[in-house]
Design a protein around this motif. Structure first.
Motif, mmCIF file in Angstrom:
data_model
loop_
_atom_site.group_PDB
_atom_site.id
_atom_site.type_symbol
_atom_site.label_atom_id
_atom_site.label_comp_id
_atom_site.label_asym_id
_atom_site.label_seq_id
_atom_site.Cartn_x
_atom_site.Cartn_y
_atom_site.Cartn_z
ATOM 1 N N THR A 2 -62.267 128.634 30.489
ATOM 2 C CA THR A 2 -62.222 130.077 30.278
ATOM 3 C C THR A 2 -63.124 130.796 31.262
ATOM 4 O O THR A 2 -64.226 130.340 31.540
ATOM 5 C CB THR A 2 -62.694 130.394 28.852
ATOM 6 O OG1 THR A 2 -61.931 129.589 27.956
ATOM 7 C CG2 THR A 2 -62.513 131.835 28.514
ATOM 8 N N HIS A 33 -49.360 127.641 22.599
ATOM 9 C CA HIS A 33 -49.536 126.914 21.338
ATOM 10 C C HIS A 33 -48.416 125.890 21.153
ATOM 11 O O HIS A 33 -48.664 124.729 20.829
ATOM 12 C CB HIS A 33 -49.565 127.932 20.196
ATOM 13 C CG HIS A 33 -49.592 127.312 18.840
ATOM 14 N ND1 HIS A 33 -50.627 126.493 18.430
ATOM 15 C CD2 HIS A 33 -48.693 127.357 17.802
ATOM 16 C CE1 HIS A 33 -50.383 126.078 17.189
ATOM 17 N NE2 HIS A 33 -49.213 126.573 16.796
ATOM 18 N N ARG A 36 -48.421 122.957 23.721
ATOM 19 C CA ARG A 36 -49.440 121.970 23.349
ATOM 20 C C ARG A 36 -48.919 121.044 22.258
ATOM 21 O O ARG A 36 -49.185 119.852 22.269
ATOM 22 C CB ARG A 36 -50.667 122.698 22.816
ATOM 23 C CG ARG A 36 -51.632 123.064 23.879
ATOM 24 C CD ARG A 36 -52.945 123.258 23.176
ATOM 25 N NE ARG A 36 -53.869 123.996 23.968
ATOM 26 C CZ ARG A 36 -54.750 124.842 23.443
ATOM 27 N NH1 ARG A 36 -54.769 125.068 22.142
ATOM 28 N NH2 ARG A 36 -55.600 125.453 24.216
ATOM 29 N N ASP A 105 -58.540 132.270 18.692
ATOM 30 C CA ASP A 105 -59.619 131.423 18.154
ATOM 31 C C ASP A 105 -59.058 130.355 17.215
ATOM 32 O O ASP A 105 -59.384 129.177 17.321
ATOM 33 C CB ASP A 105 -60.629 132.277 17.367
ATOM 34 C CG ASP A 105 -61.387 133.224 18.288
ATOM 35 O OD1 ASP A 105 -61.429 132.955 19.500
ATOM 36 O OD2 ASP A 105 -61.915 134.240 17.782
ATOM 37 N N ARG A 106 -58.206 130.809 16.327
ATOM 38 C CA ARG A 106 -57.699 129.915 15.274
ATOM 39 C C ARG A 106 -56.944 128.728 15.859
ATOM 40 O O ARG A 106 -57.023 127.609 15.359
ATOM 41 C CB ARG A 106 -56.777 130.708 14.349
ATOM 42 C CG ARG A 106 -56.422 129.995 13.078
ATOM 43 C CD ARG A 106 -55.366 130.754 12.316
ATOM 44 N NE ARG A 106 -55.235 130.247 10.973
ATOM 45 C CZ ARG A 106 -54.645 129.099 10.667
ATOM 46 N NH1 ARG A 106 -54.150 128.322 11.621
ATOM 47 N NH2 ARG A 106 -54.554 128.709 9.397
ATOM 48 N N GLU A 108 -57.289 127.774 19.002
ATOM 49 C CA GLU A 108 -58.098 127.284 20.139
ATOM 50 C C GLU A 108 -57.353 127.403 21.469
ATOM 51 O O GLU A 108 -57.231 126.439 22.231
ATOM 52 C CB GLU A 108 -58.523 125.828 19.891
ATOM 53 C CG GLU A 108 -59.430 125.718 18.698
ATOM 54 C CD GLU A 108 -59.827 124.276 18.402
ATOM 55 O OE1 GLU A 108 -59.583 123.395 19.248
ATOM 56 O OE2 GLU A 108 -60.386 124.060 17.322
ATOM 57 N N ARG A 110 -58.039 129.496 24.062
ATOM 58 C CA ARG A 110 -58.747 129.938 25.271
ATOM 59 C C ARG A 110 -59.017 128.831 26.278
ATOM 60 O O ARG A 110 -59.070 129.083 27.482
ATOM 61 C CB ARG A 110 -60.073 130.596 24.901
ATOM 62 C CG ARG A 110 -59.913 131.900 24.181
ATOM 63 C CD ARG A 110 -61.271 132.419 23.737
ATOM 64 N NE ARG A 110 -61.123 133.197 22.533
ATOM 65 C CZ ARG A 110 -60.665 134.422 22.497
ATOM 66 N NH1 ARG A 110 -60.338 135.031 23.609
ATOM 67 N NH2 ARG A 110 -60.525 135.057 21.355
ATOM 68 N N ARG A 111 -59.172 127.615 25.796
ATOM 69 C CA ARG A 111 -59.580 126.568 26.752
ATOM 70 C C ARG A 111 -58.531 126.311 27.836
ATOM 71 O O ARG A 111 -58.837 125.726 28.870
ATOM 72 C CB ARG A 111 -59.987 125.292 26.022
ATOM 73 C CG ARG A 111 -58.878 124.576 25.292
ATOM 74 C CD ARG A 111 -59.434 123.362 24.541
ATOM 75 N NE ARG A 111 -58.802 123.195 23.252
ATOM 76 C CZ ARG A 111 -57.709 122.461 23.073
ATOM 77 N NH1 ARG A 111 -57.146 121.844 24.078
ATOM 78 N NH2 ARG A 111 -57.178 122.345 21.862
#
Ligand code: FAD
Ligand code: NAP
Length: 580
Positions: A2, A33, A36, A105-106, A108, A110-111
């Motif tokens: 990030t 999402h 992934r 956030d929930r 994840e 951002r990475r």
């Protein structure tokens, strides 16, 4: 990886990803999402400093959604639906941005997102069957798939008014609003434009400014939002039935649920029409257009709702000349219908003035004002609520080069050409989310986004399962789809006026009706059929027996039964014209 703080970072070169996604609005976020979930390696590049796209950039006063928040939100996670609570029927921009951040956030996200980085080029390497992606920060990476999640309303339109550089004060565009906000207290403000962004911001700017001058090129149709706070009791009851609401929404032509009366306005008596229009007005918002079934298809029917809405404007605005100027002459709902809170009332304030620039356009800016028809209107600050180069504007800013050096911008010179708004022939393994030729902006966009992402992820999962290297839209199927999109648009009165739907809000752009107006469920059915038939209309290369139906992981929830009672006349008409 990030860089949300916007700090310096080393350029990334040579890395290969299964997929690169351009944009981290709701489309890019959900795409990441899901990819992934398939186990793909993904890099998302985002020009902005954070997630949220539209809601990151459009921070102007009064910005909020006009599809009810309970429906203008992701539907893919029931847990997310249950844990998040909207404060208002139409929640404000900061809350929608907070929601986007919560989702990031929930899950994840951002990475895998790199912020403050604009993709400048994407070139297909035919030998390696990979996309080479370049950014303005010096990154050069490759990916098997390149997914454009660049947004339909993400490229601000900033008209180059004569003398613009002479103006001494600040000029703000609603779509690139300063993060620290703007205080107009005591200032003379000029607002250019009267579309959705303007009608939301004008009442608030008027409450601060010492003088407000609105420059109107086309009067706008707007319906009151009647926004309200959502009580805990309401939220509890609504959440208890959330899955059912989401399912009903998916079956709707607009991808969101509201009462829809199929009866034609012209079959109702004047008294019945008046009664139903009053009731629909009291409900407010975009559902007002659902008062009758033929309003966007029969001019005479449309005239009845237009007359009703004109009377409403004249009932609010006290000065008859201003009221007359505020009454649109075009088809009701032809441009995107606006939803407001106190917009027309604002013109009753003594310090608010409306200037007609429909026949005599803005001549020029001066150091301290805006000149129209030889008269200078003094202003300290200017708000350019002039909209966007819609649908294709963000594509135009990227040098996208496919097979044989074909440039997407060249191919789309006379208007965008896609197969299902998902892909374009000559550009293997390049996809777009809510691209032109899909329902996109004519549906509740988060639903449109989710449907595209789910379809794409099933497609890419299938390609991996069978070992396919590339997928590409077949030119003849694309041509047939483009033809179909054009044909269907003609059944709607929406194709009759100048708007960003047809690109004519900006001089020089070709006039083409860009979104697919046949109705969301009809479109979804087409996508499902394409998938079930083993990707009809696409060529897959690199493995044997690959055009077979895939294992469906995510598309299943879009296999909603077509309920003809709730399909719009456009959708019905869509089936009568030659369908590919
Ligand atoms: P966006 O949110 O536009 O995100 C695209 C992202 O891609 C942006 O962050 C942009 O910076 C990034 N990007 C673009 N080009 C590049 C590049 N070359 N390199 C890197 N990054 C890039 N729709 C509704 O259905 N209901 C509503 O109520 C509603 N209200 C709206 C209000 C406003 C003020 C506006 C402008 C639009 C509204 N919309 C609404 C439409 C809205 O755009 C969509 O609902 C949705 O937010 C789009 O999400 P997206 O991810 O597809 O695109
Ligand atoms: P818009 O609807 O395109 O409105 C732009 C306005 O600027 C129009 O009134 C236009 O006039 C005017 N304009 C443009 N160039 C001009 C010029 N050179 N001189 C004078 N006037 C000029 O843009 P927007 O208001 O930003 O909205 C775009 C879309 O974003 C909406 O339609 C909607 O889909 C979405 N949005 C939604 C909400 C919401 O309520 N949730 C809020 C904002 C935006 P003409 O009409 O004559 O072209």
């Amino acid at each position: 990886m990030t860089t949300e703080a916007g700090g310096m970072r080393a350029a990334e070169t040579g890395t290969h990803f299964d997929a690169v996604v351009v944009g981290a609005g709701f489309a890019g976020m959900y795409m990441l999402h899901r990819l992934r979930g398939l186990g793909f390696t993904v890099r998302v590049f985002e020009a902005g400093g954070g997630v949220g796209g539209t809601w990151y950039w459009n921070r102007y006063p009064g910005a909020r959604c006009d599809v009810e928040s309970m429906q203008y939100s992701f539907s893919f996670s029931e847990e997310l639906d249950q844990e998040w609570s909207w404060s208002e029927k139409y929640s404000p921009q900061p809350e929608i941005l907070a929601y986007a951040n919560h989702v990031a956030d929930r899950f994840e996200l951002r990475r895998d997102i790199v912020f403050d980085t604009r993709v400048t080029g994407a070139t297909f390497d035919e030998k390696a069957k990979r996309w080479q992606i370049e950014t303005d920060r010096g990154d050069k990476v490759t990916a098997q798939f390149c997914i454009m999640a660049v947004g339909c309303l993400s490229s601000p339109n900033r008209p180059r008014f004569e003398g613009i550089d002479d103006f001494k004060g600040p000029i703000y565009h609603t779509g690139e609003w300063p993060h620290e906000g703007v205080d107009f207290t005591g200032l003379r403000v000029g607002v250019i434009g009267t579309g959705s962004s303007a009608i939301q911001s004008i009442p608030i700017i008027a409450s601060q400014a010492s003088a407000l001058t609105v420059f109107q090129r086309t009067a706008t149709w707007s319906v009151p939002a009647w926004n309200e706070t959502l009580t805990p009791e309401y939220l509890k009851a609504a959440k208890a039935n959330y899955p059912a609401l989401r399912a009903k929404a998916r079956a709707r032509p607009t991808g969101f649920y509201f009462p829809f009366n199929m009866k034609p306005a012209l079959e109702a008596s004047p008294e019945e029409r008046q009664k139903l229009y009053e009731e629909a007005w009291e409900r407010g918002g975009l559902p007002f257009l659902g008062a009758f079934g033929d309003l966007l298809f029969e001019k005479a029917a449309n005239d009845t709702i237009a007359d009703f809405a004109r009377r409403k404007i004249k009932g609010v605005v006290k000065d008859p000349a201003t009221a007359e100027l505020l009454c649109p002459e075009n088809v009701f709902g032809c441009k995107r219908l606006c939803v407001d809170t106190g917009y027309f009332e604002t013109y009753n304030l003594p310090h608010v003035k409306l200037v007609d620039v429909s026949k005599k356009p803005i001549e020029r800016f001066t150091a301290g004002g805006i000149v129209v028809d030889g008269q200078e209107y003094p202003v300290d600050s200017i708000v350019s609520a002039t909209g966007f180069a819609a649908m294709t504007g963000s594509f135009d800013k990227i040098a996208i080069i496919g097979r044989n050096g074909l440039k997407l911008s060249e191919k789309w010179r006379a208007g965008p050409r896609t197969y299902l708004g998902l892909a374009s022939a000559g550009f293997p393994n390049l996809f777009m989310i809510t691209g032109p030729g899909s329902p996109s902006v004519l549906a509740s966009m988060i639903q449109a986004i989710e449907q595209h992402v789910d379809w794409l992820v099933d497609c890419l999962g299938h390609m991996r399962d069978v070992g396919a290297a590339t997928i590409e839209a077949r030119l003849e199927d694309e041509d047939a789809w483009v033809e179909h999109v054009n044909e269907v648009s003609k059944v709607s009165l929406r194709s009759t006026c100048s708007s960003w739907y047809v690109g004519t809000n900006i001089p020089g752009r070709p006039r083409v009706f860009m979104p697919y107006i046949g109705g969301f469920p009809v479109y979804v059915q087409k996508c499902n059929e394409v998938m079930s038939s083993g990707f009809d209309g696409f060529v897959l290369e690199g493995a044997a027996a690959i055009n077979k139906p895939p294992e469906v992981r995510y598309t299943e929830r879009w296999r909603v039964p077509l309920d003809i009672e709730v399909i719009s006349p456009a959708a019905v008409a869509a089936r009568r014209v030659p369908v590919v």
